[in-house]
Scaffold this motif. Structure first.
Motif, PDB file in Angstrom:
ATOM      1  N   GLY A 174       1.648   4.340  -3.161  1.00  0.00           N
ATOM      2  CA  GLY A 174       1.335   5.752  -2.988  1.00  0.00           C
ATOM      3  C   GLY A 174       0.090   5.994  -2.150  1.00  0.00           C
ATOM      4  O   GLY A 174      -0.394   7.119  -2.068  1.00  0.00           O
ATOM      5  N   ILE A 175      -0.444   4.946  -1.528  1.00  0.00           N
ATOM      6  CA  ILE A 175      -1.591   5.125  -0.626  1.00  0.00           C
ATOM      7  C   ILE A 175      -1.083   5.820   0.640  1.00  0.00           C
ATOM      8  O   ILE A 175      -0.120   5.364   1.243  1.00  0.00           O
ATOM      9  N   PRO A 176      -1.702   6.949   1.008  1.00  0.00           N
ATOM     10  CA  PRO A 176      -1.244   7.654   2.213  1.00  0.00           C
ATOM     11  C   PRO A 176      -1.622   6.876   3.463  1.00  0.00           C
ATOM     12  O   PRO A 176      -2.723   7.010   3.986  1.00  0.00           O
ATOM     13  N   VAL A 177      -0.697   6.056   3.916  1.00  0.00           N
ATOM     14  CA  VAL A 177      -0.973   5.071   4.949  1.00  0.00           C
ATOM     15  C   VAL A 177      -1.471   5.724   6.250  1.00  0.00           C
ATOM     16  O   VAL A 177      -2.429   5.250   6.855  1.00  0.00           O
ATOM     17  N   GLU A 178      -0.850   6.824   6.637  1.00  0.00           N
ATOM     18  CA  GLU A 178      -1.268   7.483   7.885  1.00  0.00           C
ATOM     19  C   GLU A 178      -2.690   8.016   7.781  1.00  0.00           C
ATOM     20  O   GLU A 178      -3.462   7.941   8.720  1.00  0.00           O
ATOM     21  N   ARG A 179      -3.020   8.547   6.610  1.00  0.00           N
ATOM     22  CA  ARG A 179      -4.360   9.109   6.460  1.00  0.00           C
ATOM     23  C   ARG A 179      -5.420   8.009   6.466  1.00  0.00           C
ATOM     24  O   ARG A 179      -6.479   8.156   7.090  1.00  0.00           O
ATOM     25  N   VAL A 180      -5.115   6.911   5.810  1.00  0.00           N
ATOM     26  CA  VAL A 180      -6.077   5.798   5.795  1.00  0.00           C
ATOM     27  C   VAL A 180      -6.209   5.225   7.211  1.00  0.00           C
ATOM     28  O   VAL A 180      -7.309   4.868   7.647  1.00  0.00           O
ATOM     29  N   ALA A 219       0.844  -1.192   0.000  1.00  0.00           N
ATOM     30  CA  ALA A 219       0.000   0.000   0.000  1.00  0.00           C
ATOM     31  C   ALA A 219       0.879   1.243   0.000  1.00  0.00           C
ATOM     32  O   ALA A 219       0.645   2.193  -0.739  1.00  0.00           O
ATOM     33  N   ARG A 220       1.925   1.196   0.814  1.00  0.00           N
ATOM     34  CA  ARG A 220       2.820   2.359   0.906  1.00  0.00           C
ATOM     35  C   ARG A 220       3.525   2.611  -0.424  1.00  0.00           C
ATOM     36  O   ARG A 220       3.551   3.746  -0.888  1.00  0.00           O
TER      37      ARG A 220
END
Lengths: 249, 360
Positions: free
Chosen positions: B252-258, B248-249
């Protein structure tokens, strides 16, 4: 098609560098793996890193994508310094990365996997989706199937497809042939060649050194975290020392 | 251990027992009795209406347990740890919600009484609709704020720690939270609602307005979670993170936001579950969430750890078993029936009903 790519290297190496790594020291936490590595990938080039196990091949790639601890040196991409940035930032520069293991989301469908590849865009780029489906028709057939049910070769295609969703300038592939049946390896390299022919620069790490070097423009032999040899793939394949030491004769 | 459940004798015993129960149930419904050696062995009498009432009771309890379990399962699958403070999030959300409802409702109580819930103002869905709805929203919002603050203070600094460290930290969070609540609202039970009106739907099912509220709100939220997970970009990203956080990281998935969104959705559901449980039960006490936690964990495990649909199904299953067991057992023993079912399911299917499919 492989012969074409291997003969065009002399001109390719003179192209302005897309990715330019100088004197890179990098590793994980306290552990330093790379020691003064230099590496160049021209725009649209096809570069392979080969070498024995534990040489730090994958670490070079992870360093480019911001997955290691940066300890020194520079990584310039398309004119910008990217060393020390995190993956979420680096992906915006036009680099996509396909890890060796765990490179798909198994409970998501094939299509959802591809959509996640374009997460940073506001909407799913249907035109890119079509291009990926054209390149890997089997993915179009399996688009509503859970990715975890795909075969090894299909998973690898999906992993590359996901990385291509952003139309990157540079594609980083970590051992794309690992775990594939022997008859699928050549096919996989054909596909990578086709991606490269379409204009995407490819930086590849491979255990399968002979196959990789016979296809790439330029190869690097990495030993114990340092560049040992750098030349065109063809020259490296013919080099007696390289053959003896790293290609098993 | 894994192969244990697949051994025939166990399975046969379980199946035989289930068949026996079903036969007994059918005989009871028919009102016939079966005698073996002169003693009553099977059957009896049970009105069909009583059976439906038991099932519906179970669905109502199960809905609330399921909602709370979804919140727990979401944080489990996406953040990768068992949050033992979850029960106290339920309590916290319920207290915030009911305090808000008390502050809004009109009536002769002074501010201290309202804030401390120190006398029963007799709220009902139909009698004081605005206060009830405000309370519901406040419960969700309050729990969201609570989870985000605790995530920032406790869990985020140790995001990369292993599951056991996080679990132990969450036990600490649970204790602090529980006794902060006890400090403010005392340890006694507070009655907060008045006897609700009975409403008959479809001409046959009669339930109180509070039970209907729980059924409808719970049902809507469960469908909402399904839509979120399956049809939105955020939901797909949540599933992707549950699958493979590293990938996921690098996608480009914003891991903290998700992660934050996961706490928000999970926290909101948890707060609503707590609030509705109090609405249905009529009383609130500082440790009611904690005492429910075992049941909620059972729902999560029964459904398959990390599976959000499993948590919903597990919650409903547990609620229904808990109430259906009343046909055979005294009410003090129905919890035992729930855990017996849990043990049997784990023996036969160690990964849980929906195990291995995670959030999908």
């Amino acid at each position: 098609m492989s012969t074409q790519t291997t003969t065009s290297d002399a001109t390719r190496t003179d192209e302005p560098g897309l990715l330019s790594i100088r004197d890179l020291d990098s590793g994980y936490g306290e552990l330093q793996v790379l020691n003064g590595v230099d590496l160049d990938v021209g725009a649209g080039a096809y570069v392979a890193i080969v070498g024995p196990n534990g040489a730090g091949k994958s670490t070079v790639m992870k360093s480019v994508f911001g997955l290691t601890t940066h300890m020194g040196g520079t990584i310039r991409f398309d004119g910008a310094e990217i060393a020390g940035q995190d993956p979420e930032t680096i992906i915006h520069h036009g680099i996509s990365y396909v890890p060796q293991n765990g490179n798909i989301f198994p409970t998501l469908t094939t299509r959802e996997n591809l959509e996640m590849g374009a997460y940073i865009l506001d909407s799913v780029p249907e035109d890119r989706m079509e291009i990926v489906f054209d390149r890997f028709p089997i993915l179009a057939e399996r688009q509503s199937q859970k990715a975890g049910t795909l075969s090894g070769g299909q998973r690898q295609m999906l992993a590359m497809g996901r990385a291509l969703m952003l139309d990157p300038q540079l594609l980083l592939l970590d051992e794309p042939s690992a775990g594939l049946a022997p008859d699928l390896v050549a096919e996989m390299f054909d596909r990578i060649g086709a991606i490269n022919d379409a204009g995407t620069a490819v930086l590849l790490v491979e255990q399968n050194a002979k196959e990789a070097l016979s296809r790439c423009d330029r190869g690097y032999v990495l030993v114990q975290g340092e560049n040992r040899y750098m030349d065109t793939g063809e020259t490296l394949l013919e080099d007696e020392t390289v053959r003896q030491q790293f290609l098993g004769g | 251990m894994l192969g244990f459940g697949r051994q025939r004798p166990w399975l046969t015993l379980v199946v035989a027992f289930c068949v026996l129960l079903v036969v007994d149930l059918v005989l009871k419904l028919l009102g016939t009795e079966l005698f073996v050696f002169g003693t009553k062995a099977l059957g009896g009498s049970l009105a069909p209406a009583a059976l439906t009432a038991f099932v519906l009771d179970g669905v109502i309890v199960g809905m609330a347990v399921g909602l709370a379990a979804v919140g727990l399962s979401m944080t489990y699958s996406i953040l990768n740890f068992a949050n033992f403070a979850h029960g106290d999030y339920i309590t916290g959300g319920a207290f915030v919600g009911w305090t808000a409802a008390y502050l809004v409702v009109s009536g002769g109580a002074d501010l201290t009484t309202r804030f401390l819930l120190s006398s029963n103002l007799g709220l009902t869905v139909l009698g004081t609709p605005i206060a009830t709805v405000v309370g519901l929203i406040a419960a969700a919002a309050g729990t969201i704020v609570l989870t985000l603050v605790l995530d920032r203070l406790v869990y985020r600094p140790m995001r990369d720690a292993d599951g056991i460290s996080l679990l132990i930290a969450s036990i600490g969070v649970a204790l602090v939270l529980r006794y902060l609540i006890a400090f403010v609202w005392q340890t006694g039970k507070h009655g907060v609602t008045a006897g609700p009106t009975k409403i008959t739907a479809l001409g046959i099912i009669t339930r109180t307005s509070h039970e209907w509220t729980l059924l409808v709100v719970g049902g809507v939220l469960m469908v909402g979670v399904h839509v979120l997970l399956q049809f939105t970009k955020l939901g797909t990203a949540m599933r992707a993170m549950a699958d493979n956080k590293d990938l996921a990281r690098v996608s480009g998935i914003p891991v903290e936001r998700v992660t934050r969104m996961t706490w928000i959705v999970g926290g909101g559901l948890t707060g609503v579950a707590g609030y509705l449980l109090v609405l249905e039960g009529g009383t609130i006490v500082f440790n009611f969430g904690w005492t429910l936690l075992l049941l909620i964990f059972s729902a999560v495990i029964l459904g398959g750890i990390g599976s959000i649909y499993g948590a919903m199904a597990g919650g409903l299953c547990i609620g229904i078993v808990d109430k259906l067991a009343l046909i055979w057992l005294p009410s003090d023993l129905t919890r035992a029936a729930v855990f017996a079912v849990l043990i049997v399911v784990l023996l036969v299917r160690p990964e849980g009903l929906f195990g291995g499919v995670k959030t999908a």
